[in-house]
Write a protein that holds these residues in place. Sequence first.
Motif, mmCIF file in Angstrom:
data_model
loop_
_atom_site.group_PDB
_atom_site.id
_atom_site.type_symbol
_atom_site.label_atom_id
_atom_site.label_comp_id
_atom_site.label_asym_id
_atom_site.label_seq_id
_atom_site.Cartn_x
_atom_site.Cartn_y
_atom_site.Cartn_z
ATOM 1 N N TYR A 1 0.831 -1.207 0.000
ATOM 2 C CA TYR A 1 0.000 0.000 0.000
ATOM 3 C C TYR A 1 0.865 1.258 0.000
ATOM 4 N N TYR A 2 1.813 1.346 0.966
ATOM 5 C CA TYR A 2 2.633 2.554 1.070
ATOM 6 C C TYR A 2 3.619 2.675 -0.087
ATOM 7 N N ALA A 3 4.106 1.529 -0.605
ATOM 8 C CA ALA A 3 5.139 1.582 -1.643
ATOM 9 C C ALA A 3 4.622 2.230 -2.914
ATOM 10 N N VAL B 1 -5.796 11.833 6.738
ATOM 11 C CA VAL B 1 -5.063 13.061 7.062
ATOM 12 C C VAL B 1 -4.412 12.877 8.428
ATOM 13 N N THR B 2 -3.129 13.235 8.543
ATOM 14 C CA THR B 2 -2.434 13.125 9.824
ATOM 15 C C THR B 2 -2.200 14.519 10.410
ATOM 16 N N ALA B 3 -1.812 14.558 11.689
ATOM 17 C CA ALA B 3 -1.675 15.835 12.402
ATOM 18 C C ALA B 3 -0.759 16.834 11.680
ATOM 19 N N PRO B 4 0.435 16.425 11.201
ATOM 20 C CA PRO B 4 1.280 17.437 10.533
ATOM 21 C C PRO B 4 0.655 17.981 9.255
ATOM 22 N N GLU B 5 -0.256 17.203 8.637
ATOM 23 C CA GLU B 5 -0.928 17.673 7.422
ATOM 24 C C GLU B 5 -2.089 18.600 7.758
ATOM 25 N N LEU C 1 10.947 8.452 11.834
ATOM 26 C CA LEU C 1 10.489 7.144 11.359
ATOM 27 C C LEU C 1 9.186 7.331 10.596
ATOM 28 N N GLY C 2 9.097 6.843 9.388
ATOM 29 C CA GLY C 2 7.857 6.934 8.608
ATOM 30 C C GLY C 2 7.431 8.366 8.389
ATOM 31 N N PRO C 3 8.239 9.181 7.711
ATOM 32 C CA PRO C 3 7.977 10.627 7.644
ATOM 33 C C PRO C 3 6.860 11.044 6.681
ATOM 34 N N GLY C 4 6.185 10.115 6.013
ATOM 35 C CA GLY C 4 5.061 10.503 5.145
ATOM 36 C C GLY C 4 5.522 11.429 4.038
ATOM 37 N N ARG C 5 4.903 12.618 3.960
ATOM 38 C CA ARG C 5 5.280 13.598 2.934
ATOM 39 C C ARG C 5 6.462 14.459 3.324
ATOM 40 N N VAL D 1 13.809 7.267 8.095
ATOM 41 C CA VAL D 1 13.630 5.819 7.948
ATOM 42 C C VAL D 1 12.327 5.610 7.189
ATOM 43 N N GLU D 2 12.427 5.184 5.952
ATOM 44 C CA GLU D 2 11.249 5.113 5.068
ATOM 45 C C GLU D 2 11.476 4.013 4.039
ATOM 46 N N THR D 3 10.467 3.159 3.874
ATOM 47 C CA THR D 3 10.599 2.079 2.894
ATOM 48 C C THR D 3 9.921 2.404 1.569
ATOM 49 N N SER D 4 8.990 3.360 1.558
ATOM 50 C CA SER D 4 8.196 3.606 0.357
ATOM 51 C C SER D 4 8.927 4.517 -0.629
ATOM 52 N N ALA E 1 7.641 5.986 -3.214
ATOM 53 C CA ALA E 1 6.766 7.120 -3.531
ATOM 54 C C ALA E 1 6.892 8.199 -2.452
ATOM 55 N N LEU E 2 6.928 7.782 -1.178
ATOM 56 C CA LEU E 2 7.013 8.774 -0.106
ATOM 57 C C LEU E 2 8.426 9.325 0.052
ATOM 58 N N ARG E 3 9.461 8.520 -0.252
ATOM 59 C CA ARG E 3 10.829 9.067 -0.234
ATOM 60 C C ARG E 3 10.940 10.245 -1.198
ATOM 61 N N ALA F 1 8.477 9.857 15.767
ATOM 62 C CA ALA F 1 7.670 8.931 14.972
ATOM 63 C C ALA F 1 6.203 9.297 15.142
ATOM 64 N N ASN F 2 5.588 9.856 14.098
ATOM 65 C CA ASN F 2 4.150 10.164 14.151
ATOM 66 C C ASN F 2 3.399 9.194 13.257
ATOM 67 N N GLU F 3 2.460 8.472 13.837
ATOM 68 C CA GLU F 3 1.663 7.473 13.094
ATOM 69 C C GLU F 3 2.555 6.510 12.307
ATOM 70 N N PHE F 4 3.668 6.112 12.887
ATOM 71 C CA PHE F 4 4.531 5.079 12.311
ATOM 72 C C PHE F 4 4.201 3.720 12.936
ATOM 73 N N PHE F 5 4.141 3.670 14.264
ATOM 74 C CA PHE F 5 3.969 2.368 14.923
ATOM 75 C C PHE F 5 2.599 1.760 14.627
ATOM 76 N N ALA G 1 1.200 1.602 11.895
ATOM 77 C CA ALA G 1 1.221 1.007 10.548
ATOM 78 C C ALA G 1 2.009 -0.300 10.514
ATOM 79 N N LEU G 2 2.649 -0.652 11.634
ATOM 80 C CA LEU G 2 3.443 -1.888 11.649
ATOM 81 C C LEU G 2 2.525 -3.098 11.827
ATOM 82 N N PRO G 3 2.967 -4.271 11.358
ATOM 83 C CA PRO G 3 2.107 -5.451 11.439
ATOM 84 C C PRO G 3 1.787 -5.862 12.877
#
Length: 323
Positions: A8-10, A22-26, A56-60, A83-86, A88-90, A119-123, A125-127
């Motif tokens: 999904y994130y990739a 929408v997340t808090a920083p947005e 961690l998981g910086p989104g945009r 720290v970002e795996t996607s 598209a988001l990198r 880390a905002n809304e990173f944890f 999203a983990l499995p």
Amino acid sequence: MAAANAQYYATRDPLGRAGDFVTAPEISQMFGELVGLWAADLWDRAGRPDVDLVELGPGRGTLAADALRAMAKARLRPPVHLVETSPALRAAQAARVAAASWHDTVDTLPADRPLLIVANEFFDALPIRQLIRAGDGWRERLVACQDTLFLPIAGPPVPDAVIPAPLRDAAPGAVLEVSPAAVAIVRALARRLVAQGGALLVIDYGHEGPALGDTLQAVRAHRYANPYDLPGEQDLSAQVDFTTLAAAAQSEGATVWGPVEQGEWLVRLGIDARAAALARARPDRAESIAADRMRLVNADAMGRLFKMLAVAAPGWPAPAGSG
Ligand code: SAH
């Protein structure tokens, strides 16, 4: 389910009004700015050492950009590690944060200096794994596939010893969630903080455990959806168990503060003064600034469900906002 969220994130930027959530920083620049001031204040009281900023998981990249702007006013200009795996988001992060370094996991973060980690809304999203109380004891919940239909089933039994004692005798149907991935990352970061110095701010929606409940949720186009539908096409998340993460950090020798509810934390960090200053600078936007502030702070919006947990190296000062 883990693979579904990575897929999904990739493949997309899911954030903002046109995306899925929408997340808090947005919502407002005030959020990232106050996180930046939290870090700058701690750095100042720790004696202004050379530090690295980690997200961690910086989104945009919005939180990082806002935080760095606020930190620079306090003369903190650290190297930035994302720290970002996607992919598209990198790309989105690179457009907002100049001169960052990217990491696939926390394992490759610098090991020589204190780290200020956010880390905002990173944890969330983990499995996770779900354990379900069946008639004959606890079992792991698995996902079965029939043609194109996915559905939850009760898998093999799990030993009672893995269930916290107060929850073992729950009624049939009760669900317990665990996130070994989240615990492993918090332990790894806490070990680094103990060895290198610094602090971690975990911001997420969640609760203090141990608690029962099925909190796995799917969100698509700002609506809740069935988490078993459309794997890889909707955002999956689950509530963070702050008690378990705090215990994981403590087990490595780190000090923890909180969790503190987001509304309370933002007020302690000065969101009211910041909102007033922004409204003075842009009187035409005063109403929307006030609305954004309410969305972040009010108990019936994000203010109570979202929480801040701070973890620090022993001997570091108490982080702002935590008590
Ligand atoms: N912090 C941002 C984005 C939250 S969405 C904000 O508040 O707006 C979750 C973020 O974590 C996304 O950037 C996603 O790509 C990233 N992510 C999810 N799982 C990850 C993993 N296992 N490793 C690294 N990043 C991950």
